[in-house]
Scaffold this active site. Structure first.
Site, PDB file in Angstrom:
ATOM      1  N   PHE A  62      12.957 -12.394 -18.278  1.00  0.00           N
ATOM      2  CA  PHE A  62      12.225 -13.377 -18.623  1.00  0.00           C
ATOM      3  C   PHE A  62      10.655 -12.688 -18.483  1.00  0.00           C
ATOM      4  O   PHE A  62       9.662 -13.161 -18.953  1.00  0.00           O
ATOM      5  CB  PHE A  62      11.990 -14.481 -18.133  1.00  0.00           C
ATOM      6  CG  PHE A  62      13.322 -15.177 -17.262  1.00  0.00           C
ATOM      7  CD1 PHE A  62      13.545 -15.475 -18.969  1.00  0.00           C
ATOM      8  CD2 PHE A  62      12.961 -15.994 -16.482  1.00  0.00           C
ATOM      9  CE1 PHE A  62      15.271 -16.359 -18.300  1.00  0.00           C
ATOM     10  CE2 PHE A  62      14.864 -16.215 -16.322  1.00  0.00           C
ATOM     11  CZ  PHE A  62      15.494 -16.871 -17.494  1.00  0.00           C
ATOM     12  N   ALA A  64       7.999  -9.218 -18.314  1.00  0.00           N
ATOM     13  CA  ALA A  64       7.781  -7.439 -18.636  1.00  0.00           C
ATOM     14  C   ALA A  64       6.596  -7.056 -17.993  1.00  0.00           C
ATOM     15  O   ALA A  64       5.603  -7.571 -17.227  1.00  0.00           O
ATOM     16  CB  ALA A  64       7.194  -7.581 -19.884  1.00  0.00           C
ATOM     17  N   TRP A  65       6.619  -6.023 -17.434  1.00  0.00           N
ATOM     18  CA  TRP A  65       5.478  -5.737 -16.026  1.00  0.00           C
ATOM     19  C   TRP A  65       5.965  -4.247 -15.931  1.00  0.00           C
ATOM     20  O   TRP A  65       7.562  -3.648 -16.243  1.00  0.00           O
ATOM     21  CB  TRP A  65       5.406  -6.117 -14.737  1.00  0.00           C
ATOM     22  CG  TRP A  65       6.918  -6.176 -14.540  1.00  0.00           C
ATOM     23  CD1 TRP A  65       8.061  -6.226 -14.610  1.00  0.00           C
ATOM     24  CD2 TRP A  65       6.991  -6.991 -12.538  1.00  0.00           C
ATOM     25  NE1 TRP A  65       9.641  -6.467 -13.195  1.00  0.00           N
ATOM     26  CE2 TRP A  65       8.500  -7.247 -12.116  1.00  0.00           C
ATOM     27  CE3 TRP A  65       6.199  -7.028 -11.959  1.00  0.00           C
ATOM     28  CZ2 TRP A  65       8.636  -7.306 -11.286  1.00  0.00           C
ATOM     29  CZ3 TRP A  65       6.724  -7.605 -10.810  1.00  0.00           C
ATOM     30  CH2 TRP A  65       7.882  -7.962 -10.289  1.00  0.00           C
ATOM     31  N   ASN A  66       5.124  -2.643 -15.616  1.00  0.00           N
ATOM     32  CA  ASN A  66       4.979  -1.647 -15.677  1.00  0.00           C
ATOM     33  C   ASN A  66       4.702  -1.311 -14.075  1.00  0.00           C
ATOM     34  O   ASN A  66       3.742  -2.466 -13.455  1.00  0.00           O
ATOM     35  CB  ASN A  66       4.212  -0.606 -16.839  1.00  0.00           C
ATOM     36  CG  ASN A  66       4.582  -1.339 -18.390  1.00  0.00           C
ATOM     37  OD1 ASN A  66       5.614  -1.288 -18.528  1.00  0.00           O
ATOM     38  ND2 ASN A  66       3.368  -1.611 -18.779  1.00  0.00           N
ATOM     39  N   HIS A  73      -9.790   9.265 -10.540  1.00  0.00           N
ATOM     40  CA  HIS A  73     -10.818   9.850 -11.272  1.00  0.00           C
ATOM     41  C   HIS A  73     -10.492   9.763 -12.590  1.00  0.00           C
ATOM     42  O   HIS A  73     -10.172  11.161 -13.120  1.00  0.00           O
ATOM     43  CB  HIS A  73     -11.411  11.063 -11.342  1.00  0.00           C
ATOM     44  CG  HIS A  73     -12.051  11.308  -9.960  1.00  0.00           C
ATOM     45  ND1 HIS A  73     -14.011  10.284  -9.533  1.00  0.00           N
ATOM     46  CD2 HIS A  73     -12.128  10.274  -8.485  1.00  0.00           C
ATOM     47  CE1 HIS A  73     -13.989  10.409  -8.107  1.00  0.00           C
ATOM     48  NE2 HIS A  73     -12.974   9.813  -7.648  1.00  0.00           N
ATOM     49  N   HIS A  77     -14.263   6.101 -16.073  1.00  0.00           N
ATOM     50  CA  HIS A  77     -14.424   5.334 -14.072  1.00  0.00           C
ATOM     51  C   HIS A  77     -15.331   5.418 -13.821  1.00  0.00           C
ATOM     52  O   HIS A  77     -16.706   6.211 -14.004  1.00  0.00           O
ATOM     53  CB  HIS A  77     -13.388   6.435 -13.828  1.00  0.00           C
ATOM     54  CG  HIS A  77     -13.598   7.833 -13.872  1.00  0.00           C
ATOM     55  ND1 HIS A  77     -13.547   8.984 -14.329  1.00  0.00           N
ATOM     56  CD2 HIS A  77     -14.532   8.748 -12.675  1.00  0.00           C
ATOM     57  CE1 HIS A  77     -13.712   9.785 -13.832  1.00  0.00           C
ATOM     58  NE2 HIS A  77     -14.382   9.609 -12.626  1.00  0.00           N
ATOM     59  N   ASP A  79     -17.755   6.924 -10.247  1.00  0.00           N
ATOM     60  CA  ASP A  79     -17.339   7.476  -9.226  1.00  0.00           C
ATOM     61  C   ASP A  79     -18.315   6.885  -7.358  1.00  0.00           C
ATOM     62  O   ASP A  79     -19.316   6.831  -7.883  1.00  0.00           O
ATOM     63  CB  ASP A  79     -18.606   9.335  -9.250  1.00  0.00           C
ATOM     64  CG  ASP A  79     -17.324   9.829 -10.290  1.00  0.00           C
ATOM     65  OD1 ASP A  79     -16.476   9.622 -11.003  1.00  0.00           O
ATOM     66  OD2 ASP A  79     -18.451  11.139 -10.345  1.00  0.00           O
ATOM     67  N   HIS A  83     -17.159   9.920  -2.922  1.00  0.00           N
ATOM     68  CA  HIS A  83     -16.562  11.295  -3.701  1.00  0.00           C
ATOM     69  C   HIS A  83     -16.819  12.815  -3.262  1.00  0.00           C
ATOM     70  O   HIS A  83     -16.637  13.984  -3.626  1.00  0.00           O
ATOM     71  CB  HIS A  83     -16.752  10.830  -5.515  1.00  0.00           C
ATOM     72  CG  HIS A  83     -16.068  12.106  -6.834  1.00  0.00           C
ATOM     73  ND1 HIS A  83     -14.542  12.767  -6.039  1.00  0.00           N
ATOM     74  CD2 HIS A  83     -16.913  12.173  -7.472  1.00  0.00           C
ATOM     75  CE1 HIS A  83     -14.696  13.370  -6.987  1.00  0.00           C
ATOM     76  NE2 HIS A  83     -15.956  13.587  -7.734  1.00  0.00           N
TER      77      HIS A  83
HETATM   78  C1  23J Z   1     -13.507  16.703  -8.342  1.00  0.00           C
HETATM   79  C2  23J Z   1     -13.833  17.887  -8.572  1.00  0.00           C
HETATM   80  C3  23J Z   1     -14.868  17.766  -9.409  1.00  0.00           C
HETATM   81  C4  23J Z   1     -16.135  16.794 -10.078  1.00  0.00           C
HETATM   82  C5  23J Z   1     -15.061  15.633 -10.271  1.00  0.00           C
HETATM   83  C6  23J Z   1     -13.938  15.643  -8.982  1.00  0.00           C
HETATM   84  C7  23J Z   1     -15.628  14.404 -11.512  1.00  0.00           C
HETATM   85  O1  23J Z   1     -16.256  15.127 -12.246  1.00  0.00           O
HETATM   86  C8  23J Z   1     -14.553  13.552 -11.566  1.00  0.00           C
HETATM   87  O2  23J Z   1     -14.374  12.987 -11.709  1.00  0.00           O
HETATM   88  O3  23J Z   1     -15.976  13.325 -10.968  1.00  0.00           O
HETATM   89  S1  23J Z   1     -17.242  17.388 -11.224  1.00  0.00           S
HETATM   90 MN    MN Z   2     -15.193  11.044 -11.184  1.00  0.00          MN
END
Ligand code: 23J
Ligand code: MN
Length: 263
Positions: A62, A64-66, A73, A77, A79, A83
């Site tokens: 019944f 659906a899922w993934n 990144h 997205h 940052d 990061h």
């Molecule tokens: C990892 C290393 C260098 C960079 C990046 C990721 C990105 O641009 C990111 O997606 O944050 S420059």
């Molecule tokens: Mn990034």
């Protein structure tokens, strides 16, 4: 006007369509363009995979899922400060610790699409930002600033999107002095329509990758691969850009939404 009045009006405007919700995200899937690091760094973020668990079949009659294989990144997205090494020590610099109050804010849209059409290595400078402010009004503390390049029109084709040759990738972004100036204005974050927040050639700048280096050093945020910025006014829209609450996350795909007054 009280805050309650403002929200009541906002609710009515959203329901009537007087305020439009613009989708500033691209589609996530196996064809989503992904960053390719120089070959000295062996590990790249993996291609996105979408695996079916069931779709009304013997594995789930019944439902659906993934399940997904998805780098933080990937695609449109966020940052987070953690990061980058310059932002590593902020306790509130992870996707699960960022203050949500920061992430819903007015957005300044700097249209450089004509310049980028002529020069894919276009760099936005502090001087150009000041000229933009003279025309459209000041950039204020707590606001988002995004570079409109219409680079999302290339996102159906990874090679076109990355635009690399033997001298590396060629795509627009900010100069060092641009990011320094925006930080002096107290912005909450900076967004680009390319694979990352920095220009394709930003590895050769001082410091390398100034959007990453300087924004995250200041506990500020980056947005990459934004879409549909041509549907936003220079000023007057609200951008909502919130990452998934990934434990100790350094970034996350987002559904970036802009609230735009109908013309
Ligand atoms: C990892 C290393 C260098 C960079 C990046 C990721 C990105 O641009 C990111 O997606 O944050 S420059
Ligand atoms: Mn990034």
């Amino acid at each position: 006007m009280t805050a309650a009045n403002v929200l009541q009006s906002l609710g009515a405007m959203l329901l009537s369509g007087g305020i439009e919700v613009v989708d500033c995200s691209g589609t996530l899937g196996p064809d989503t363009p992904l960053l390719k690091l120089p070959p000295d760094f062996a590990k790249d973020t993996p291609k996105i995979e979408i695996h079916r668990i069931s779709e009304y079949d013997q594995d789930g009659p019944f439902w659906a899922w993934n399940w997904l294989k998805l780098g933080e990144h990937s695609g449109t997205h966020f940052d987070a400060p953690h990061h980058w090494i310059t932002g590593r020590d902020y306790a509130d610099g992870y996707t699960d610790t960022i203050p949500m109050q920061n992430l819903v804010a007015p957005v300044n849209v700097i249209d450089c699409s004509a310049e980028v059409a002529k020069n894919p290595d276009f760099l936005l400078s502090a001087e150009m930002v000041k000229a933009w402010e003279a025309k459209h009004g000041a950039i204020n503390p707590g606001e988002w600033v995004v570079l409109r390049s219409d680079w999302d029109t290339r996102s159906h084709d990874e090679a076109l999107y990355l635009n690399a040759d033997d001298t590396g990738p060629h795509s627009p972004g900010p100069t060092v002095d641009c990011i320094e100036y925006l930080l002096s204005k107290g912005i909450v974050g900076w967004g680009n329509q390319c694979i990352g927040t920095d220009a394709g050639q930003a590895g050769g700048m001082t410091p390398p990758y100034p959007a990453h280096n300087l924004l995250h050093k200041a506990n500020r945020y980056g947005l990459a691969s934004l879409a549909n910025l041509g549907k936003l006014p220079a000023k007057g829209a609200i951008l909502i850009a919130a990452p998934l609450k990934i434990k100790n996350g350094t970034g996350s795909p987002i559904r970036a939404l802009a609230l735009v007054p109908k013309a």
